[in-house]
Design a protein around this motif. Structure first.
Motif, PDB file in Angstrom:
ATOM      1  N   SER A 788       0.848  -1.204   0.000  1.00  0.00           N
ATOM      2  CA  SER A 788       0.000   0.000   0.000  1.00  0.00           C
ATOM      3  C   SER A 788       0.878   1.246   0.000  1.00  0.00           C
ATOM      4  N   THR A 789       0.395   2.309  -0.648  1.00  0.00           N
ATOM      5  CA  THR A 789       1.190   3.546  -0.663  1.00  0.00           C
ATOM      6  C   THR A 789       1.023   4.321   0.644  1.00  0.00           C
ATOM      7  N   PHE A 790       0.074   3.909   1.491  1.00  0.00           N
ATOM      8  CA  PHE A 790      -0.138   4.596   2.775  1.00  0.00           C
ATOM      9  C   PHE A 790       0.660   3.894   3.868  1.00  0.00           C
ATOM     10  N   GLU A 791       1.519   4.656   4.540  1.00  0.00           N
ATOM     11  CA  GLU A 791       2.382   4.009   5.536  1.00  0.00           C
ATOM     12  C   GLU A 791       1.585   3.449   6.703  1.00  0.00           C
ATOM     13  N   GLU A 792       0.471   4.103   7.069  1.00  0.00           N
ATOM     14  CA  GLU A 792      -0.267   3.588   8.233  1.00  0.00           C
ATOM     15  C   GLU A 792      -0.831   2.190   7.970  1.00  0.00           C
ATOM     16  N   VAL A 793      -1.143   1.890   6.698  1.00  0.00           N
ATOM     17  CA  VAL A 793      -1.609   0.532   6.373  1.00  0.00           C
ATOM     18  C   VAL A 793      -0.456  -0.459   6.541  1.00  0.00           C
ATOM     19  N   LYS A 794       0.730  -0.073   6.084  1.00  0.00           N
ATOM     20  CA  LYS A 794       1.911  -0.947   6.252  1.00  0.00           C
ATOM     21  C   LYS A 794       2.146  -1.223   7.742  1.00  0.00           C
ATOM     22  N   ILE A 795       2.062  -0.149   8.567  1.00  0.00           N
ATOM     23  CA  ILE A 795       2.324  -0.301  10.010  1.00  0.00           C
ATOM     24  C   ILE A 795       1.315  -1.278  10.618  1.00  0.00           C
ATOM     25  N   LEU A 796       0.046  -1.101  10.257  1.00  0.00           N
ATOM     26  CA  LEU A 796      -0.999  -1.973  10.840  1.00  0.00           C
ATOM     27  C   LEU A 796      -0.786  -3.424  10.431  1.00  0.00           C
ATOM     28  N   ALA A 797      -0.481  -3.632   9.137  1.00  0.00           N
ATOM     29  CA  ALA A 797      -0.275  -5.002   8.650  1.00  0.00           C
ATOM     30  C   ALA A 797       0.923  -5.633   9.350  1.00  0.00           C
ATOM     31  N   PHE A 798       1.985  -4.816   9.538  1.00  0.00           N
ATOM     32  CA  PHE A 798       3.198  -5.327  10.196  1.00  0.00           C
ATOM     33  C   PHE A 798       2.897  -5.708  11.651  1.00  0.00           C
ATOM     34  N   ARG A 799       2.174  -4.824  12.349  1.00  0.00           N
ATOM     35  CA  ARG A 799       1.880  -5.099  13.767  1.00  0.00           C
ATOM     36  C   ARG A 799       1.030  -6.358  13.903  1.00  0.00           C
ATOM     37  N   LEU A 800       0.091  -6.523  12.968  1.00  0.00           N
ATOM     38  CA  LEU A 800      -0.772  -7.712  13.028  1.00  0.00           C
ATOM     39  C   LEU A 800       0.049  -8.974  12.745  1.00  0.00           C
ATOM     40  N   LEU A 801       0.918  -8.901  11.744  1.00  0.00           N
ATOM     41  CA  LEU A 801       1.768 -10.068  11.428  1.00  0.00           C
ATOM     42  C   LEU A 801       2.689 -10.405  12.607  1.00  0.00           C
ATOM     43  N   MET A 802       3.152  -9.373  13.314  1.00  0.00           N
ATOM     44  CA  MET A 802       4.007  -9.616  14.481  1.00  0.00           C
ATOM     45  C   MET A 802       3.229 -10.373  15.567  1.00  0.00           C
ATOM     46  N   LYS A 803       1.935 -10.014  15.717  1.00  0.00           N
ATOM     47  CA  LYS A 803       1.125 -10.702  16.748  1.00  0.00           C
ATOM     48  C   LYS A 803       0.867 -12.155  16.348  1.00  0.00           C
ATOM     49  N   LEU A 804       0.845 -12.397  15.018  1.00  0.00           N
ATOM     50  CA  LEU A 804       0.537 -13.757  14.540  1.00  0.00           C
ATOM     51  C   LEU A 804       1.794 -14.424  13.977  1.00  0.00           C
ATOM     52  N   ARG A 805       2.994 -13.952  14.353  1.00  0.00           N
ATOM     53  CA  ARG A 805       4.180 -14.342  13.594  1.00  0.00           C
ATOM     54  C   ARG A 805       4.477 -15.837  13.668  1.00  0.00           C
ATOM     55  N   ASP A 806       4.156 -16.486  14.807  1.00  0.00           N
ATOM     56  CA  ASP A 806       4.455 -17.926  14.902  1.00  0.00           C
ATOM     57  C   ASP A 806       3.733 -18.686  13.800  1.00  0.00           C
ATOM     58  N   VAL A 807       2.419 -18.372  13.632  1.00  0.00           N
ATOM     59  CA  VAL A 807       1.637 -19.052  12.590  1.00  0.00           C
ATOM     60  C   VAL A 807       2.086 -18.586  11.213  1.00  0.00           C
ATOM     61  N   ALA A 808       2.232 -17.250  11.082  1.00  0.00           N
ATOM     62  CA  ALA A 808       2.507 -16.660   9.758  1.00  0.00           C
ATOM     63  C   ALA A 808       3.827 -17.167   9.189  1.00  0.00           C
ATOM     64  N   LEU A 809       4.862 -17.266  10.029  1.00  0.00           N
ATOM     65  CA  LEU A 809       6.169 -17.691   9.517  1.00  0.00           C
ATOM     66  C   LEU A 809       6.184 -19.179   9.196  1.00  0.00           C
ATOM     67  N   ASN A 810       5.438 -19.975   9.966  1.00  0.00           N
ATOM     68  CA  ASN A 810       5.391 -21.426   9.686  1.00  0.00           C
ATOM     69  C   ASN A 810       4.730 -21.714   8.354  1.00  0.00           C
ATOM     70  N   LEU A 811       3.897 -20.771   7.895  1.00  0.00           N
ATOM     71  CA  LEU A 811       3.178 -20.997   6.636  1.00  0.00           C
ATOM     72  C   LEU A 811       4.006 -20.592   5.412  1.00  0.00           C
ATOM     73  N   GLN A 812       5.238 -20.083   5.634  1.00  0.00           N
ATOM     74  CA  GLN A 812       6.070 -19.665   4.490  1.00  0.00           C
ATOM     75  C   GLN A 812       7.028 -20.810   4.107  1.00  0.00           C
ATOM     76  N   ASP A 813       6.918 -21.319   2.866  1.00  0.00           N
ATOM     77  CA  ASP A 813       7.905 -22.333   2.450  1.00  0.00           C
ATOM     78  C   ASP A 813       9.163 -21.616   1.953  1.00  0.00           C
ATOM     79  N   SER A 814      10.245 -22.385   1.781  1.00  0.00           N
ATOM     80  CA  SER A 814      11.543 -21.752   1.515  1.00  0.00           C
ATOM     81  C   SER A 814      11.549 -21.000   0.179  1.00  0.00           C
ATOM     82  N   GLU A 815      10.854 -21.553  -0.801  1.00  0.00           N
ATOM     83  CA  GLU A 815      10.855 -20.892  -2.122  1.00  0.00           C
ATOM     84  C   GLU A 815      10.183 -19.517  -2.028  1.00  0.00           C
ATOM     85  N   HIS A 816       9.048 -19.531  -1.341  1.00  0.00           N
ATOM     86  CA  HIS A 816       8.290 -18.281  -1.199  1.00  0.00           C
ATOM     87  C   HIS A 816       9.076 -17.274  -0.366  1.00  0.00           C
ATOM     88  N   LEU A 817       9.757 -17.775   0.648  1.00  0.00           N
ATOM     89  CA  LEU A 817      10.566 -16.917   1.521  1.00  0.00           C
ATOM     90  C   LEU A 817      11.651 -16.221   0.699  1.00  0.00           C
TER      91      LEU A 817
END
Length: 1777
Positions: A788-817
């Motif tokens: 998104s071109t709006f930084e506040e959207v980036k910040i919100l998405a980042f904060r949410l991913l940080m809260k869910l990072r255990d699940v979110a990172l486990n769902l990334q395979d090496s190629e996608h990473l």
């Protein structure tokens, strides 16, 4: 409904030393529990709370011991240990208090040995000699004296030792403070220790008074006496020492009075002594020698102001004012203190001292109340409301009730409240309500404008004294007036507090006076009915603030009013749905229900089930056009009084319904409110689910559950889970690619609050968990939000991913990473600035992935094996270090290339993106918990070097004198030589060919592209650059500058971040920090260099951001050399500015460029609670530099000083600390305006503007003369007393240049500024005689300014005179000015003077007549004299006066009088002669006889407009029913006006016609809105027979404005009157008139003309169709086409709104009629228009179009049969698409 976090109690456990443990072990017995074993057991515990439980067992154990145990060595040993433990515990440790309360319960026989043990320990404590350990001893002494009998006994026994210790301690701290001068951190600590020491000394004297009361110690030889004298001497020194903290001085003032009271004999003479000290009248012979020795410094004729203040405080706080114990001398002291404080109030302006003064005045009023109870009759006379002291106190209140500091405003209210009580006490026995003092106060306060904040609190206090009913008798409209004020947020809290006081008092009055139930309707009419009207029809701000501030208070006072509100609103809710601008009854109902539910006055389930409010009604609220109604409806569902109330299925359905339509709200404030409301709902679900889980576990309570929830808990919990899942699904759906910013912001924010609220500690049952809802698609959705071109959207998405990072990172395979990582690295070098922000967030997310090292970083970076070996290193630290290393390697390589060609760097690899990513990665690292310290140290050093080298490449561009123009775009000689000049000036530090020669870029690119492939530089140049060389190079000019200043920005932020890595404590070794002191100093020098030399605003503003981080770190740092750096830098830069050295590189243009920023950062870093010495020193230096010297060398320093001062006055961080320097700033700017140098005048103007904002506040209204940004003359001169003589002197100088004899144009440069300031003041009815700064001396000078030859100055002097004339002097001054006018057109008469005088008369009278003043009989008499005098000077309004400008000014005064005189006529003033005179002036005017001038004559238009206004005013008055009903012959004569409205419409000057048309339109609208009562037929007679004239004008009018106005009048008229006249006057039948108006709408050249023509044509069409008259199909088609044209995308908002209005007016008749009058295709075309308008970008247009649907819906309700038709019709256009 607020969620509170429970605080965990923190208790530090104590532990015993080896020696104490041995002692206890010797006596402890394993087989039975004795005191020693209990203590031993307690010492072994490591938990403070467990130790508390253990200590509590001591008392029962000790109580069992018999008398013989007193000599037991075990008991003695235990008591010794307890004593040692007590004194070792910290002051705030709860264990200390528990121990004290336990030992208070010791039996008497053990008390003696306990005291001995404790005494022994205390003696040890008193041997402390280290100044920095004194605080612990002081805390122990204080603890012993507080509710601890054992401790007090010890101190009593060791009284002399304690005194000696305190005496020594005070001297030592003072000495240590002197040694550490300049070290702010140490000095602050010492100040607090000193403060505690003085408090402990006072405590000692107060608590152990009996120890020193015996007369033994009062011998001058005794040790105690000597010690007391020494303590008194020390405290006197502290009191006199202005370098100490203010709190230390205040407390010393208390101590001096306390010690003197304890020592002075005879006690009766003490008040006289204090009086003499305060007044400076101490006779040394009458004072004891010991007092002179100890307090000699106080026995002088003139004490410093602050010392007087603190002595007053001491006397008020320490002496006993009750019971008249001090006799007459006490009463004299009380009055003396008041006069000293009031005289100090005009001297002490510094914020902290002014605050203390207000607090001490409040204490004085309390003391006066206490003294009055048993005071003498003489004191009652001296403190009566009419006395001099009370008058001066009221003056203080009126001056300070609008003070910018909250604390002073609050104290002012307390003082006023106490004053009223003082007066009531002095008149005890008589009737307070009819007291003249109260009556006068009420009258004065009500005459003030409602924008004066002090008025509210004062009226509230008066209400409590005299009752609401008495105030309402004066003016019944007060409640409505106050509600009207509530549209201003700054006034709303004050207004609601006053209303609350009034209605609560009124209710009490009614309940006492009337029987139950009989009064409630009257109370509702006064307090509730106006509220409901405003809620339905008021504007957005007003209704919002009333709901927030007023409604909850009203319901709290009388909850029963809710049913009355619901009943009234429910009745009209269907009919009055509201619109986009008003809430309507439905909106008002939602607001009332929401407030009632949130405050516990209502159960939602009960009103839904009882049918009071239907689900349909709430749904309508949830999707209302007015956003605030949606919020209220949502609030009704979400906000409850109990946080555990169960959420019903109906509420959940309604929430889902709400989410479907409201996520994309455009308003940020509404989005925030939605998020906040839903957060409350989720908290309710979370908390109520916990209750349900507990109920489920306690099956025994099953019956209770069945009764309360009517549903099993598990079923409700399942509903909760399903509801939350569906909400999350809806929110993730809303995040689809391409969704709008508002939708994304809302969805992400709500998801974040769900993740936060439902993350409960492990082991607790959880109704819902967000991470269970996450799959790889949803993670992908969140990652896409980074784009998104709006930084506040980036910040919100980042904060949410940080809260869910255990699940979110486990769902990334090496190629996608790997793909994600590559994308981040690519984006970090993009030329689009927002791409590098995306890269930063993406990398910050990926560093949490454990596999990042071997999947992504391994192949891009040389690997260091020791990092893998070290398993204790956290994943984040390891990954962050590697990522930064990778970015650093890349950026270092790019910097090398940029040295070769900056053009290429700017176009292909701008380096700022990489640096931004590095800063971002550093900011999320836990620096206090790093493992790889040596690697990080090396990294930090490399980063600093990289920053410097990048800066060296790009800084020459931003430091040139023309950074925006430093682009070698052309090869012509002029540009090339200009470039060479700049190059010579900046001397670039690199080998950059960009700077070395000017050349045509396109050619350069062509050459590049012609080289063979192998010779071209390929590394790091993107394909686009090579493929489209020409195009890329065309934009290089801008790209180079962007690349350079953004790089500077990122370097500054990186260095600022790195500075924070310095350890803040000196205790840690220098090697522990990742950055060294030397590096920090270098970074400081870097910032200094760039801030003082950059010319590009972007560059120095951004260097400033990093520099602020550095200065804040330095101010907190313990390292002495670093701590003093800001001070050193500041003195250096001030020195450089002063020296005015020709070789200086400081920039004197561009408002001094970065210099003000540099100084701001240095000063803002000073601790807020310090004495702000740097600020004081800098302001004094700058103000002396800003003062003009007639020396060419001083010009540049003066310009710098003015520019820096401007920046400092504008900086809000300095708050009230800068206010003492405002007066000097004004002086500098006014004097600077007289400088012959343009640069000085320019900077002075900017400074003056900043100061006006600083004094009068940020402009809140467009009206230049609004009172919102003004101040009373009294308040202005009391806050800035030094401006009084200055402005007066300047005004005198200015008026002396206005040569009254020769009419030549002599303008003094500062005249305009002086009038600008004086014009910002306004008169207050409270300006009394007590102020020393009388405004009278200004009046003659301002009157003389009115003779200026400059028109604008005359105008301003008219406004400036108003505040300087007291209310009771207005009539007299106006009369004097009028009498000064010439009686006839004498030769040599100066029209400028006449004009200025008339303007002054006009503004004086206007200000008085338009204010809320109660018009006194004196003023009425004065007004008759003014009218008589106006009659004698009437020649000025007639042809005898050749000057049209003065004629117009005279007429303006007449118009204003005639407008306001109507209300005096009702009061019985005989004014018929005046109206006759007016008619004579009109009949004599050129309007009647014809105008012999051309429009080029100066003042003609002005004159014509004024005479026209007079005609209209006289016509309105003559048409009024009062005049019509007056029977006298003179009145009948007057009722025949000399000019008709029609005559004005025929005038050749369009300005006259326009004014007449505006008046007609106003009268029409008044008639149409039924404002004109039936009896007021007069105005209707003015409107008769105008149709002919208007129709002819419509055809012939040439002026565009007049033409539009004519059409608007015809549109507002009744067509039944217009159409018949059209046939006679303009020979057009109705159809021809319609065709004519349609043609106008089609061909008119302006949108205004088109819109009004279309509206008029549409009204004609509806009129014809409703009267069943035929209209040809062709005309109808043309009309439909016009509407379609008006709805086009490219049209003005005005045209779109007109189309919406037309569509709304035809909805019921044409759009939803069963009979399709226009035919199917045209009806569909119009529906398509509605749908297009509903999708318009402009919110106003969408709202207007929504009203069409609203009308259709309401018609549908009244006629259910057409429902299907609407649905089908509105769907067809979609199908057609």
């Amino acid at each position: 409904m607020v969620l509170k976090k429970k605080k965990e109690a923190q208790v530090d456990a104590f532990c015993l030393d080896h020696h104490q443990l041995e002692k206890l072990q010797r006596f402890s017995k394993a087989e039975e529990q004795n005191l020693a074993s209990l203590l031993l057991q307690c010492a072994e515990l490591r938990n403070g709370i467990q130790q508390i439980q253990c200590i509590k067992q001591i008392v029962p154990l000790v109580k069992q011991m018999d008398q013989s145990s007193a000599g037991d060595p075990m008991v003695k040993a235990c008591l010794d240990v307890l004593g040692g433990t007590y004194f070792s515990l910290g002051a705030k440790n709860p264990l200390k208090k528990v121990l004290a309360s336990s030992l208070n319960g010791l039996p008497a026989h053990l008390m003696m040995s306990a005291v001995q043990s404790f005494e022994c320990c205390l003696r040890e404590e008193l041997k402390t000699t280290d100044v920095y350990l004194y605080r612990k001893v002081l805390d122990n002494l204080a603890a012993c004296m507080e509710d601890f009998s054992l401790g007090r006994a010890c101190i009593k026994n060791l009284f002399e030792e304690v005194l000696q210790f305190l005496q020594k301690l005070l001297l030592n701290i003072q000495e240590e403070n002197r040694k550490n001068h300049g070290n702010r951190i140490v000095q602050t600590q010492l100040m607090h220790d000193l403060l505690t020491a003085i408090k402990v000394s006072m405590m000692l004297i107060q608590k152990l008074q009996e120890s020193i009361q015996g007369s033994l110690w009062k011998h001058s030889e005794s040790f105690v006496w000597q010690s007391m004298c020494n303590l008194l001497k020390s405290c006197t020194n502290f009191l006199m020492d202005a370098t100490l903290l203010q709190t230390v001085q205040t407390t010393s003032g208390l101590a001096v009075i306390l010690f003197t009271r304890a020592m002075y004999e005879p006690a009766e003479e003490l008040p006289s002594l204090i009086s003499d000290l305060l007044l400076g009248t101490v006779e040394h012979s009458a004072v004891p020698a010991w007092f002179l020795r100890s307090c000699g410094a106080l026995c002088t004729a003139q004490l410093p102001d602050s010392v007087q203040l603190f002595l007053c405080h001491g006397a008020l706080a320490i002496l006993d004012w009750k019971n008249g114990s001090m006799g007459e001398s006490g009463e004299k002291l009380l009055l003396d203190i008041a006069s000293v404080l009031l005289s100090l109030s005009s001297e002490l302006k510094e914020s902290s001292v002014a605050t203390s003064l207000s607090r001490i005045l409040a204490i004085w009023t309390n003391s006066a109340l206490a003294a009055l109870v048993s005071g003498s009759p003489d004191l009652k006379i001296k403190l009566n409301g009419n006395s001099d002291i009370i008058g001066k106190l009221l003056d203080y209140i009126y001056t300070h009730w609008e003070h910018p500091l909250d604390a002073i405003r609050h104290q002012t209210k307390l003082i006023f409240k106490n004053l009223l009580q003082i007066h009531r006490t002095t008149i005890a026995g008589s009737n307070g309500k009819s007291d003249p003092f109260f009556a006068r106060l009420i009258k004065h306060l009500l005459s003030l404008d409602w924008h004066v904040k002090g008025k509210y609190a004062s009226l509230g206090c008066l209400v409590e004294c005299v009752g609401t009913e008495n105030i309402l008798q004066l003016d019944r409209t007060i409640p409505v007036q106050i509600l009207d004020v509530m549209s201003d947020q700054s006034l709303a809290p004050y207004a609601s507090d006053l209303l609350e006081t009034m209605f609560t008092n009124h209710k009490v009055h009614f309940t006492l006076s009337f029987q139950e139930g009989t009064w409630i309707d009257q109370w509702h009419n006064i307090w509730v009915s106006p509220l409901l009207v405003i809620l339905c029809e008021g504007n957005h701000d007003q209704t919002t603030y009333i709901i927030d501030y007023y409604l909850p208070k009203l319901l709290k006072c009388n909850p029963g009013s809710l049913s009355y509100m619901i009943k009234i609103l429910q009745a009209s809710a269907d009919a009055n749905l509201g619109s986009c601008s008003t809430r309507g009854a439905l909106g008002a109902l939602m607001a009332c229900l929401r407030t009632a539910r949130a405050h516990g006055h209502l159960e939602l389930s009960s009103i839904m089930s009882s049918g009071l409010v239907s689900t349909e009604c709430v749904k309508q609220g949830l999707v209302h056009q007015h956003s605030q109604v949606c919020i209220d409806a949502l609030g009704l569902l979400c906000e409850t009084h109990r946080t555990t109330e169960i959420v019903s299925p109906e509420e959940m359905q309604l929430i889902q319904f709400f989410l479907m339509y409201n996520l994309n709200n455009q308003s940020p404030s509404i989005r925030q409110q939605i998020i906040s409301m839903l957060r409350k709902l989720f908290c309710r679900i979370q908390e109520s689910s916990q209750v349900l889980y507990k109920l489920e576990q306690n099956k025994t309570k099953q019956e209770l559950v069945e009764n309360s929830t009517k549903m099993p808990p598990m079923r409700i919990l399942q509903q909760y889970k399903d509801f939350m899942s569906s909400v999350c699904a809806r929110l993730f759906e809303a995040l689809f690619p391409g969704s709008s910013h508002p939708t994304r912001f809302s969805a992400l924010s709500i998801l974040e609050s769900i993740a936060e609220i439902f993350s409960v500690p492990k082991g607790q049952a959880q109704v819902f968990q967000l991470d269970q809802e996450i799959d790889s698609a949803r993670v992908q959705t969140l990652i896409q939000c980074f784009a998104s071109t709006f930084e506040e959207v980036k910040i919100l998405a980042f904060r949410l991913l940080m809260k869910l990072r255990d699940v979110a990172l486990n769902l990334q395979d090496s190629e996608h990473l790997d793909l994600l990582f590559q994308a981040a690295i690519d984006l970090s070098t993009s030329t689009k600035p927002y791409d590098c922000v995306t890269a930063s967030y993406l990398l910050n997310f990926l560093v949490y992935h454990e596999g990042l090292q071997h999947i992504c970083l391994g192949k891009r970076l040389e690997h260091s094996p020791q990092m893998d070996e070290n398993t204790s290193v956290s994943t984040v630290e390891k990954n962050t270090l590697a990522v930064i290393k990778l970015l650093l390697v890349n950026v270092e390589e790019e910097i090398l290339q940029a040295k070769g060609s900056l053009l290429q760097a700017a176009a292909s690899f701008p380096m700022y993106g990489r640096v931004h990513c590095i800063t971002g990665a550093l900011q999320q690292l836990p620096f206090n918990n790093l493992t790889l310290v040596s690697e990080w140290k090396e990294m930090v050093s490399r980063l600093i070097l990289m920053s410097y080298s990048l800066s060296a490449v790009v800084s020459p561009v931003v430091q040139s004198s023309s950074p925006e123009g430093l682009i070698p775009m052309d090869s012509d000689p002029e540009s090339a030589s200009r470039l060479q000049m700049i190059l010579h000036e900046i001397q670039p530090q690199d080998t950059n060919d960009y700077f070395m020669q000017a050349k045509i870029l396109k050619e350069h690119c062509k050459e590049e592209s012609e080289k063979p492939d192998d010779q071209r530089p390929t590394k790091n140049i993107c394909m686009e650059m090579r493929g489209k060389d020409r195009q890329v190079c065309d934009v290089t000019a801008q790209m180079v500058l962007v690349c350079c200043w953004r790089s500077m920005k990122e370097v500054s932020l990186l260095l600022g971040t790195l500075c924070k890595l310095l350890p803040s404590q000196t205790t840690s070794e220098p090697s522990d920090g990742l950055i060294t002191v030397e590096q920090v100093k270098n970074i400081g020098d870097y910032f200094k260099h760039h801030l003082l030399q950059s010319r590009h605003r972007g560059a120095f503003e951004l260097a400033y951001a990093g520099f602020v981080q550095l200065t804040e770190m330095l101010s907190r740092c313990n390292n002495e050399s670093l701590h003093k750096m800001p001070e050193h830098w500041l003195s250096c830069v001030l020195e450089e500015i002063k020296s005015c050295d020709p070789s200086s590189t400081l920039c004197a243009t561009r408002r001094s460029a970065g210099i003000p920023f540099y100084i701001q950062a240095l000063l803002a870093s000073e601790p807020k609670k310090s004495k702000t010495d740097l600020l004081k020193m800098t302001m004094k230096e700058l103000i002396s530099l800003a003062a003009p010297l007639n020396d060419s060398l001083s010009v540049i320093p003066q310009v710098h000083a003015l520019n820096i001062l401007r920046a400092l006055y504008r900086d809000t961080r300095f708050g009230e600390n800068i206010m003492p320097y405002v007066a000097d700033g004004i002086k500098a700017s006014i004097l600077g305006f007289m400088s012959p140098v343009w640069a000085v005048r320019n900077s002075s103007t900017l400074l003056f503007s900043a100061l006006i904002t600083r004094i009068f506040g940020v402009k809140r209204e467009k009206d230049e003369n609004s009172k919102k940004n003004r101040m009373t003359g009294r308040e202005f001169f009391s806050r800035f007393p030094s401006l009084y003589p200055f402005l007066l002197k300047q005004l005198e100088v200015v008026t002396n240049t206005l040569n009254s004899e020769a009419e030549e144009l002599k303008i003094h440069p500062s005249l305009f500024l002086l009038l600008l300031i004086l014009g910002r003041l306004y008169p207050s009815p409270l300006d009394g005689s007590h102020s020393a700064l009388s405004t009278a001396p200004f009046v003659p000078f301002i009157i003389r300014c009115g003779h200026s030859p400059v028109y604008r100055c005359r105008e301003m002097s008219g406004r400036a005179l108003v505040p300087f004339v007291m209310a009771n002097e207005v009539a007299h001054t106006a009369l004097a000015l009028l009498r000064g006018l010439p009686d006839s057109a004498a030769h040599g008469m100066r029209h400028n003077s006449v004009h200025g005088t008339l303007l002054q008369v006009f503004h004086l009278l206007q200000s008085y007549l338009e204010s809320n003043q109660f018009v006194s009989l004196d003023f009425q008499q004065g007004l008759s004299d003014i009218i008589t005098c106006m009659g004698t000077k009437l020649w000025l309004a007639k042809r005898l006066n050749p000057c049209l400008v003065t004629r117009a000014a005279y007429l303006d005064v007449l118009v204003m009088l005639s407008t306001h005189l109507e209300k005096f006529q009702k009061q019985g003033m005989q004014l018929l002669d005046f109206w006759e005179e007016m008619n004579r002036v009109i009949s004599d005017s050129e309007l009647v006889s014809g105008i012999p001038y051309s429009s080029a004559v100066p003042g003609l238009i002005q004159y014509l407009q004024s005479i026209t206004r007079l005609v209209i005013s006289v016509l309105s008055v003559t048409a009024s029913p009062d005049t019509q009903s007056c029977g006298s012959a003179a009145a009948k004569e007057m009722a025949k006006p000399s000019l008709s409205v029609a005559h004005l419409l025929h005038c050749e000057f369009h300005e006259v016609r326009l004014l007449a048309l505006e008046a007609i339109l106003l009268w029409l609208k008044q008639r149409n809105s039924k404002q004109i009562a039936e009896g007021r037929g007069g105005i209707l007679c003015l409107l008769t027979d105008l149709e002919d004239t208007l129709l002819i004008m419509a055809l012939k009018e040439t002026n565009h404005q007049c033409f539009c106005m004519v059409l608007e009048i015809l549109y507002n008229m009744d067509l039944r009157n217009v159409l018949p006249k059209a046939e006679c006057s303009i020979k057009m039948n109705p159809i021809e008139l319609l065709t004519w108006s349609l043609n106008l709408a089609d061909i008119s050249s302006s949108p205004e003309g088109q819109t009004i023509a279309l509206k008029f044509a549409s009204k004609l069409i509806i009129h014809h169709l409703q009267n069943h008259q035929q209209i040809s199909e062709e005309v109808l088609k043309k009309w439909v086409q016009l509407i379609v044209y008006f709805c086009g995308d490219e049209q003005d908002t005005e045209m779109l709104l007109a189309a919406a209005e037309v569509l709304k007016s035809i909805t019921s008749f044409l759009l939803i009629s069963k009979k399709l009058i226009l035919g199917l295709s045209d009806t569909l075309a119009l529906w398509k228009c509605v749908i297009l308008l509903l999708q318009n970008e402009d919110l106003v247009v969408r709202d207007a179009a929504a009203e069409v649907i609203q009308v259709a819906q309401s018609e549908k309700k009244s006629n259910e049969g057409t429902a299907l038709k609407i649905a089908s019709i509105s769907e067809v256009p979609m199908a057609l698409e």
